[in-house]
Structure formats: structure tokens, C-alpha cells
Enzyme design. Structure first.
Site, PDB file in Angstrom:
ATOM      1  CB  CYS A   1      66.706 -11.181 -43.493  1.00  0.00           C
ATOM      2  SG  CYS A   1      65.561 -12.013 -44.638  1.00  0.00           S
TER       3      CYS A   1
ATOM      4  CG  ASP B   1      63.608  -4.403 -36.055  1.00  0.00           C
ATOM      5  OD1 ASP B   1      62.392  -4.799 -35.970  1.00  0.00           O
ATOM      6  OD2 ASP B   1      64.475  -5.033 -36.904  1.00  0.00           O
TER       7      ASP B   1
ATOM      8  CE  LYS C   1      58.925 -10.808 -38.346  1.00  0.00           C
ATOM      9  NZ  LYS C   1      59.222 -11.953 -39.043  1.00  0.00           N
TER      10      LYS C   1
ATOM     11  CD  GLN D   1      61.612 -12.287 -34.816  1.00  0.00           C
ATOM     12  OE1 GLN D   1      61.064 -12.777 -34.091  1.00  0.00           O
ATOM     13  NE2 GLN D   1      61.807 -12.555 -36.035  1.00  0.00           N
TER      14      GLN D   1
ATOM     15  CG  HIS E   1      65.788  -8.553 -40.442  1.00  0.00           C
ATOM     16  ND1 HIS E   1      65.246  -7.497 -41.491  1.00  0.00           N
ATOM     17  CD2 HIS E   1      65.245  -9.641 -40.490  1.00  0.00           C
ATOM     18  CE1 HIS E   1      64.700  -8.633 -42.153  1.00  0.00           C
ATOM     19  NE2 HIS E   1      64.625  -9.852 -41.379  1.00  0.00           N
TER      20      HIS E   1
HETATM   21  N1  C6P Z   1      62.222 -11.608 -39.635  1.00  0.00           N
HETATM   22  C1  C6P Z   1      62.818 -13.896 -40.017  1.00  0.00           C
HETATM   23  O1  C6P Z   1      62.653 -15.054 -40.017  1.00  0.00           O
HETATM   24  P1  C6P Z   1      58.843  -8.064 -41.796  1.00  0.00           P
HETATM   25  O2  C6P Z   1      59.310  -8.850 -42.990  1.00  0.00           O
HETATM   26  O3  C6P Z   1      58.703  -6.360 -42.486  1.00  0.00           O
HETATM   27  O4  C6P Z   1      57.614  -8.402 -41.390  1.00  0.00           O
HETATM   28  O5  C6P Z   1      59.760  -7.999 -40.730  1.00  0.00           O
HETATM   29  C2  C6P Z   1      61.060  -7.668 -41.025  1.00  0.00           C
HETATM   30  C3  C6P Z   1      61.986  -7.849 -39.711  1.00  0.00           C
HETATM   31  C4  C6P Z   1      62.662  -6.631 -39.035  1.00  0.00           C
HETATM   32  N2  C6P Z   1      63.493  -7.083 -38.018  1.00  0.00           N
HETATM   33  C5  C6P Z   1      63.483  -8.373 -37.556  1.00  0.00           C
HETATM   34  C6  C6P Z   1      64.369  -8.270 -36.194  1.00  0.00           C
HETATM   35  C7  C6P Z   1      62.920  -9.438 -38.256  1.00  0.00           C
HETATM   36  O6  C6P Z   1      63.129 -10.769 -37.426  1.00  0.00           O
HETATM   37  C8  C6P Z   1      62.313  -9.156 -39.121  1.00  0.00           C
HETATM   38  C9  C6P Z   1      61.620 -10.224 -40.141  1.00  0.00           C
HETATM   39  C10 C6P Z   1      61.820 -12.824 -40.181  1.00  0.00           C
HETATM   40  O7  C6P Z   1      63.710 -13.837 -39.253  1.00  0.00           O
HETATM   41  C11 C6P Z   1      61.659 -12.917 -41.963  1.00  0.00           C
HETATM   42  S1  C6P Z   1      63.314 -12.603 -42.513  1.00  0.00           S
END
Ligand code: C6P
Length: 422
Positions: free
Chosen positions: A380, A215, A241, A218, A137
Site C-alpha cells: 500500500c 500517521d 498492529k 507503525q 502509506h
Molecule cells: N499497513 C501493512 O502491511 P489500517 O489498515 O487503517 O489499520 O492502517 C493503515 C496504515 C496506515 N499507515 C501505515 C504506515 C500503515 O502501515 C498502515 C497499514 C499495513 O503495511 C496494511 S497495508
């Protein structure tokens, strides 16, 4: 209040989840969209919140609201105790040795940035290698690009395998390089769904003196997680999430590394002594929590973790994998191209796909008219889409309150879209 004990079915069905009982605890799931019942299949973007979380946040404001770590009055003490109790809850939940290693942030993005700028930016030298994958991401790509530019470090990206998984052999090969210093890898790709073998990668990295950041945006919402067993050095995840509020996330890191990390933000509360021209920092973890934090959201995160603990993370994983496996099967039967490994036991609860006849954005719009929320776009993960030769994919993502009937509804609606756009 939720009686989560009752969500489990009798002995004969140990392990199964009563999805209908659980759904009743999520008020938004009773909403109608365009006159149709809502099927919320955009959980990888953010999950919905149960009453327990909504109430925890509201009750904090109703009964305990005050700033933390500052006041001597009763409310300030209650608010501080509630906030710090969640730190301990997180510690237990991820199997960390000490609550002092748990830092509250705004989310995964901020957690990764804190390590990238606060640790890597100070410790990497020109020519040092940062190991990533092409499936990351943007949150786990862009901070490293900035750090590499600043330090002269070099980015190395592991490719995908033939079956569209993250190439774990290639990651292990890259961490064996004599110049490799840090490997930042997703626990589960937000497009491929793939959960790489973190234990293997972290062990290999450790053998070669390479630090590992996971990371977990997910991954943590979908799997029983134990940082000791995983063997990583840092774990980043977001509360929103995993049933929690937006605006709160976690960075877990090994104590010795956090001691070597510079704060991203400076100001109130993160200091020990301030003079007019200098200051010293507070202890870890408070030195990383400058200013007034998202206190109510941290309290809400505590309620989210309680809910997940009551369900049981093994049950969450089993249920979501079953629904995801069913979705993969049905979408394939429909002629959709699925990205990532097809085996649901290697994935988290999301399926990115394309159809020959319908553009992902048209599909998402069509499904919205049917009351079904999915996401379309590059999610993203632009470099990953470029690798796949795509501009965008459609993505359905599942969580504890979704079931096979919603997959059937999704598939039926997709059939309608195909007939219309053909
Ligand atoms: N992905 C998706 O719809 P934040 O925004 O900081 O809570 O998470 C960022 C992030 C980092 N790593 C991974 C693997 C992610 O999937 C995400 C967030 C969302 O896929 C919003 S773009």
C-alpha cells in the site's frame, strides 16, 4: 492468565525479555503451517493476539455485553464503564492531556479520513499547501488527494535522502512555505522502517503555524509515545498492529481542533437534539462515534495496552530493534538490497528487501511452504515503490514475540529459495 512480571529475567539482565515465556501467551504461535512450526514475520500487516486480549473480548461477551451510553440497566452500565475506561487508558498511554481528546475509530485509515474530511476539508483554501512525503502509506496519501481536489489545496511531497530515509530537511523546508497549512507524516514508514525526527518536524511546523498529523500505524506499536513531547496536533493509530483486535483504532487530536471538526458519520448517539429537519451534535469525542461502536474490540484494545505496559514500551522498542538490526545484518550478508536507513535505532521493526534472483512474490510463497509468513507486494505504498524503481519488495516485520532464532530460520529458508530459483 499471564504473569507478565515473570517475563522479565533477573536483575543481571534487566531490560531483556523472555521471549519464550511471552510466546506461550499467544496461542496462534503454536500453530503449524504446511507441517512446519509457524514463524510469523508479518507483524506490520497485523500482530497476533495474546490470551489476555482474546479473553478480554470473550469475557466481555460472556459477562458484560450490552450497548453503551444508552441503557440504564446493569449490563449497559458495565459495558459503558469498560469502554470509557479504555479511553482513559489510551489517554495515559500516549500522554494526552484529556480523555475527551481520544476518539475511537476503526483504525488509522478512518482516523486520517476524519481529520482530512472533517477538519482540512473545511479549513483549507485554494493554494494552501499540504505537506506529505513520498514514503506515505496510501492511507496518508489518498484522503489528502481527495481533500486537495475538493478545496483547491496543493500537495507537496518531501523526497528521500541518498540513504533511502525520509528527507527531514526537505520536510522542514516545505513547512516553512508561507502557504503551508498542514503536514501529514508517518511516524514510521511501513516500507523503509524509517522513524523520522517528529519532534523536530512538529516544532518547525508549529513555528510556522502549520498543523501536524502523525500517521502512527507503525510507530505507536514500537515506541514509547507522548503526544506532548512529540508536539503534533493529531495522532492516528490502529489497535490490531499492537496486539489488539481488528476494527478499532484511535484518533487523538487537540481539543480546539476537534471542536472545529465535522463528524464523518452522523446518526444515533452522536447527537444532542434531533428535530425532523435539523440536529445538533453531542460533545467531543462522542460526536465522532456514531452508531453502535466496536465495543468488545475497544475492551480488547485495553487489554493489549495493559500487556504492552506490563512489558514496558522501552523494552518493546529495545527488543524489536535488536531483532531488526540482526535481520538487516544477516540479509545484507546474503546479498539482499535493504530499503531505508540501515541503523536500527532509526527504524521500527520491519525490513523491506529484494534479492537479485527471486521475485518477492515467489519468495513469500516459498517461505510460506517453510512455515514462515512475510509480506510481498507494494505494501500500500505504490508511489514509494515507484520512487525506488520497484514494483514490489519482500518485507519481514517483527514484534515482541520474535527473536533472532526466527531470523536465522528466515535466512536459511531464503538460501533454499535462492538455490531453487537461481
Ligand atoms: N499497513 C501493512 O502491511 P489500517 O489498515 O487503517 O489499520 O492502517 C493503515 C496504515 C496506515 N499507515 C501505515 C504506515 C500503515 O502501515 C498502515 C497499514 C499495513 O503495511 C496494511 S497495508
Amino acid at each position: 492468565m499471564v504473569d507478565l512480571e515473570r517475563l522479565e529475567r533477573p536483575e543481571s539482565e534487566v531490560g531483556a525479555l523472555d521471549v519464550q515465556a511471552l510466546r506461550r501467551q499467544f496461542p496462534i504461535l503454536g500453530e503449524r503451517v504446511h507441517g512446519k512450526p509457524l514463524s510469523y514475520l508479518d507483524n506490520a500487516a497485523t500482530t497476533q493476539k495474546p490470551e489476555a486480549v482474546i479473553e478480554a473480548v470473550a469475557n466481555f461477551y460472556r459477562h458484560d455485553n450490552a450497548n453503551i451510553h444508552r441503557g440504564i440497566h446493569t449490563l449497559a452500565e458495565r459495558a459503558t464503564a469498560a469502554y470509557e475506561a479504555v479511553r482513559e487508558q489510551v489517554r495515559r498511554w500516549i500522554g494526552a492531556p484529556s480523555a475527551h481528546e481520544v476518539i475511537f475509530t476503526r483504525g488509522t485509515t478512518e482516523s486520517i479520513n476524519l481529520v482530512a474530511h472533517g477538519w482540512a476539508g473545511r479549513h483549507l483554501e485554494p493554494g494552501d499547501e499540504i505537506v506529505l512525503t513520498v514514503a506515505e502509506h496510501h492511507a496518508n496519501l489518498v484522503p489528502w488527494q481527495v481533500v486537495a481536489r475538493r478545496t483547491g489545496a496543493v500537495l507537496r511531497h518531501a523526497p528521500l535522502t541518498e540513504d533511502g530515509a525520509i528527507d527531514e530537511d526537505a520536510v522542514c523546508e516545505l513547512v516553512r512555505s508561507p502557504r503551508a497549512r498542514l503536514c501529514a507524516i508517518t511516524g514510521a514508514s511501513n516500507v523503509l522502517g524509517h522513524e523520522p525526527d517528529l519532534r523536530r518536524i512538529c516544532a518547525e511546523a508549529r513555528r510556522h503555524g502549520v498543523r501536524t498529523l502523525v500517521d502512527g500505524a507503525q510507530w505507536v506499536p514500537h515506541a514509547p509515545v507522548d503526544v506532548g513531547e512529540t508536539g503534533c496536533d493529531w495522532l492516528c493509530f490502529s489497535g490490531h498492529k499492537m496486539l489488539g483486535p481488528t476494527g478499532v483504532g484511535v484518533l487523538w487530536g487537540r481539543r480546539e481542533l476537534l471542536e472545529q471538526t465535522e463528524p464523518l458519520l452522523t446518526g444515533g448517539e452522536m447527537i444532542r437534539v434531533v428535530e425532523l429537519d435539523r440536529a445538533t451534535w453531542n460533545d467531543v469525542p462522542w460526536r465522532f462515534e456514531a452508531g453502535t461502536m466496536n465495543i468488545a474490540q475497544v475492551v480488547g484494545l485495553g487489554a493489549a495496552i495493559r500487556t504492552l505496559e506490563q512489558i514496558g514500551m522501552a523494552r518493546v522498542q529495545r527488543h524489536v530493534r535488536a531483532v531488526t538490526g540482526y535481520a538487516i545484518e544477516r540479509l545484507r550478508a546474503l546479498g539482499a538490497t535493504i530499503y531505508g536507513p540501515l541503523d536500527p535505532t532509526r527504524r521500527c521493526g520491519l525490513v523491506a528487501f529484494t534479492l537479485p534472483e527471486v521475485h518477492p512474490h515467489d519468495l513469500a510463497q516459498w517461505l510460506d511452504q517453510e512455515g514462515i509468513a512475510i509480506r510481498a507486494g507494494h505494501h500500500c505504498a505504490m508511489p514509494l515503490h515507484a520512487q525506488l524503481g520497484l514494483g514490489s519488495t519482500a518485507r519481514a516485520s517483527f514484534y515482541v514475540y520474535n527473536d533472532e532464532a526466527e531470523v536465522d530460520r528466515l535466512v536459511q529458508a531464503i538460501e533454499g529459495a535462492r538455490a531453487f530459483f537461481r
